[in-house]
Enzyme design. Structure first.
Site, PDB file in Angstrom:
ATOM      1  N   GLY A  35     -31.035  17.897  17.417  1.00  0.00           N
ATOM      2  CA  GLY A  35     -32.406  17.411  17.395  1.00  0.00           C
ATOM      3  C   GLY A  35     -32.483  15.985  16.869  1.00  0.00           C
ATOM      4  O   GLY A  35     -31.581  15.173  17.062  1.00  0.00           O
ATOM      5  N   SER A  36     -33.561  15.701  16.177  1.00  0.00           N
ATOM      6  CA  SER A  36     -33.816  14.330  15.728  1.00  0.00           C
ATOM      7  C   SER A  36     -32.886  13.848  14.629  1.00  0.00           C
ATOM      8  O   SER A  36     -32.906  12.657  14.295  1.00  0.00           O
ATOM      9  CB  SER A  36     -35.273  14.206  15.265  1.00  0.00           C
ATOM     10  N   THR A  37     -32.096  14.739  14.057  1.00  0.00           N
ATOM     11  CA  THR A  37     -31.129  14.268  13.050  1.00  0.00           C
ATOM     12  C   THR A  37     -30.090  13.351  13.686  1.00  0.00           C
ATOM     13  O   THR A  37     -29.372  12.640  12.978  1.00  0.00           O
ATOM     14  CB  THR A  37     -30.411  15.454  12.369  1.00  0.00           C
ATOM     15  N   LEU A  38     -30.005  13.349  15.029  1.00  0.00           N
ATOM     16  CA  LEU A  38     -29.061  12.478  15.720  1.00  0.00           C
ATOM     17  C   LEU A  38     -29.613  11.051  15.884  1.00  0.00           C
ATOM     18  O   LEU A  38     -28.863  10.118  16.201  1.00  0.00           O
ATOM     19  CB  LEU A  38     -28.740  13.065  17.098  1.00  0.00           C
TER      20      LEU A  38
END
Length: 622
Positions: free
Chosen positions: A327-330
């Site tokens: 998800g957005s942790t990337l």
């Protein structure tokens, strides 16, 4: 009429007598010669053979298993110990009627079907060594030992032995990190040195126990026992002592481990905490856990099936083998890739109307915020987690550039942690899709890869290790559980070999700080998605929230939803990565909460509790 008188032939009688004497002498001589020959054969020619057989009847060679090494946490707290227990063994060659013996034993102690099946398998394996004791029950109660002692005279070939057995005092808190030991089976013997495992009943099955089996086990010893005609031991004639296994000292902090476990409350998921300065694993939690101690004793089939079929999968090591969309942790990593490739600049702005469209397509790729974020730069895009910004950046970069850059942070392959069974996740590329699926790569797949969705899969250990590398400006340390070992008889600790640090090359060093500043804004910025975490905090966190969809929504549906209205197991996974203090990082985190719904609302607060526990513990020891 009188019988005629006959005269004896003395000469003939004398010859007859002499012949008999000679025959007797010769016969006696032959018998004596045979006796002497036999004595010479027994006492000279075959002396060694019969001496060995005699000794075998009197002396029994018995393997003496070594004591298994202990396992401690970084502060010397005992995590895996050896406790005394009683084991019931049967020596097949000394038992005349095995079925009768087993029936008699069943009246004295509890014998489960599992115990009998395991015993038969062991007996079959040791058929060529009937003189070795085969465990029937691994743990006897004091009452069972007493009942057996009273009836021992009626059960030749059955012995109760005092042994040391593995015990994990912290139970489920360390199950996935330390693992457990279990009975040696046929599969184990294909790998283990059978000679060195004579008399050993257990070996490491998972976790540190398996990964460091060679160090923890030690070396087997032997002793010569004098026995009577019933096979009972009279005395020890000679002994070669076993070499105990070495003790291990982990990087794990059990206090932080328990705080991490408690932070999840009723949620399932995983969290890994790493010291970014050296790769030391400070906490390694997979929830829910399980009690490893029954596996040591021999877990009941019904109990094992209950664990195996539990819908929450407590036996599954999520921290090591759980593969989730990042998800957005990337996004911080994709942002750094964009800066390095010149695909964007720190102050370049993109307009976010709430969706994104490819020039050649009609499909709308929605932002998590339906109304959009307006004009955003890199700092805003990471702080507010703007999907549209990263759709556009991913399209500019292309999937292969993203793949090659992100791979340097450990995504898409195993981290190399010193545990067995790690999975490598998935970092997609054109070549990967062509080779694995025989399909072309589509432009839309690049967009969703830029926000950590699509084919992307990562593990909690990868997230933590990649975040640690980001925190240290590109110093990638291979995560490691074990810090040092202590050999038997020594007080000195020997460091365990750690792989050398890998440096991630960056053309412009300022790019590191630009991305880190944007992660600080996630928590401490006025519009950061995790700004609530900053309340009452006395240190600075660099973090990033994330959500990973469990199911896809139709084009016309809104992405925003009320998690409470969706069945729990269909809710998004919640993620959070962080390191702190932001200016001089000491701890980096990767947190995944299954079906948590919100990275900022669920995963973020869990991470905050873990960080608070770390710094509280640090202050307490100063």
């Amino acid at each position: 009429m009188p019988r005629p008188l006959t005269l004896k032939d003395n000469l003939q009688e004398s010859h007859l007598f002499m012949r008999r004497v000679i025959a007797a002498v010769i016969g006696s001589a032959l018998l004596v010669s045979a006796l002497i020959g036999r004595l010479i054969y027994l006492q000279v020619v075959a002396y060694e053979t019969y001496k060995t057989q005699s000794e075998d009847n009197r002396v029994k060679i018995e393997a003496v298993p070594p004591n298994r090494g202990l396992i401690y946490d970084r502060n010397g707290v005992l995590l895996a110990e050896n406790l005394p227990a009683y084991r019931l063994d049967i020596i097949p060659e000394q038992v005349q009627d095995l079925d009768y013996t087993l029936k008699q034993l069943a009246r004295l102690i509890e014998l489960r079907d599992y115990d009998l099946e395991r015993f038969e398998k062991q007996r079959e394996r040791l058929r060529t060594r009937p003189f070795e004791g085969i465990p029937l029950r691994l743990h006897l109660s004091d009452e069972e030992v007493a009942r057996f002692a009273i009836n021992r005279h009626r059960l030749p070939g059955v012995e109760v032995r005092a042994v040391l057995t593995r015990h994990y005092p912290f139970g489920s808190s360390t199950a996935h990190a330390i693992g457990y030991v279990g009975r040696v089976n046929e599969k184990d013997l294909q790998i283990l040195d059978e000679t060195n495992y004579r008399g050993t009943t257990h070996t490491g099955k998972v976790g540190v126990e398996k990964a460091y089996e060679d160090i923890l086990h030690g070396a087997v010893g032997y002793q010569n026992l004098e026995t009577n005609v019933q096979g009972r031991t009279l005395r020890v004639l000679d002994r070669q002592s076993p070499v105990p296994g070495s003790d291990l000292y982990l990087n794990l902090d059990i206090r932080l481990q328990q705080a991490t476990e408690a932070a999840f409350e009723d949620y399932s998921g995983a969290a890994v905490a790493i010291d970014p300065r050296n790769g030391a694993v400070l906490a390694f939690a997979s929830l829910p856990g399980f009690d490893p101690n029954p596996f040591v004793k021999g877990i009941d089939v019904d109990d094992y099936n209950a664990l195996q079929h539990n819908i929450d999968q407590p036996l599954f090591n999520r921290a090591l083998r759980g593969q989730y969309p990042p998800g957005s942790t990337l996004k911080p990593f994709v942002g750094l890739a964009g800066l390095e490739a010149g695909a964007t600049h720190a102050h370049s702005k993109t307009f976010c109307p709430g969706f994104y469209q490819l020039p050649e397509g009609e499909r709308k790729y929605r932002d998590w915020k339906r109304s959009g974020h307006g004009m955003v730069d890199l700092n805003d895009a990471i702080a507010q987690s703007c999907d549209v910004y990263f759709y556009d950046l991913a399209r500019t970069l292309g999937i292969d550039k993203m793949h090659d850059f992100l791979a340097q942070f450990g995504f898409g392959h195993k981290s190399g942690i010193d545990l067995v069974g790690e999975l490598g996740g998935l970092l997609p590329s054109r070549d990967w899709k062509r080779n694995s699926r025989n399909e072309p790569w589509f432009p839309g797949e690049t967009l969703i890869s830029g926000i950590g969705q699509g084919f992307n899969l990562t593990t909690p250990i990868q997230l933590a290790a990649g975040t640690a590398a980001l925190a240290t400006y590109g110093q990638y340390h291979t995560p490691h559980m074990v810090n040092a070992l202590r050999r038997p008889g020594s007080d000195a600790l020997e460091p365990v070999h750690v792989q050398p640090v890998k440096r991630i090359p960056i053309i412009n060093h300022d790019h590191w700080q630009q991305v880190i500043d944007s992660m600080i804004a996630v928590v401490h910025g006025p519009r950061g998605t995790a700004r609530k975490l900053a309340e009452g905090i006395d240190y600075r966190i660099a973090g990033k929230t994330g959500t990973a969809q469990v199911f896809s929504l139709p084009q016309e549906d809104e992405y925003e939803y009320d998690p409470e209205e969706i069945e729990k197991r269909l809710r998004d996974h919640a993620l959070f990565v962080a390191f702190a203090p932001a200016d001089q990082p000491e701890i980096a985190l990767g947190v995944i909460v299954e079906n948590g719904g919100s990275g900022s609302g669920v995963a973020g607060p869990i991470a905050r509790k873990i960080l608070d526990a770390y710094f509280a513990g640090k202050h307490a020891t100063q």
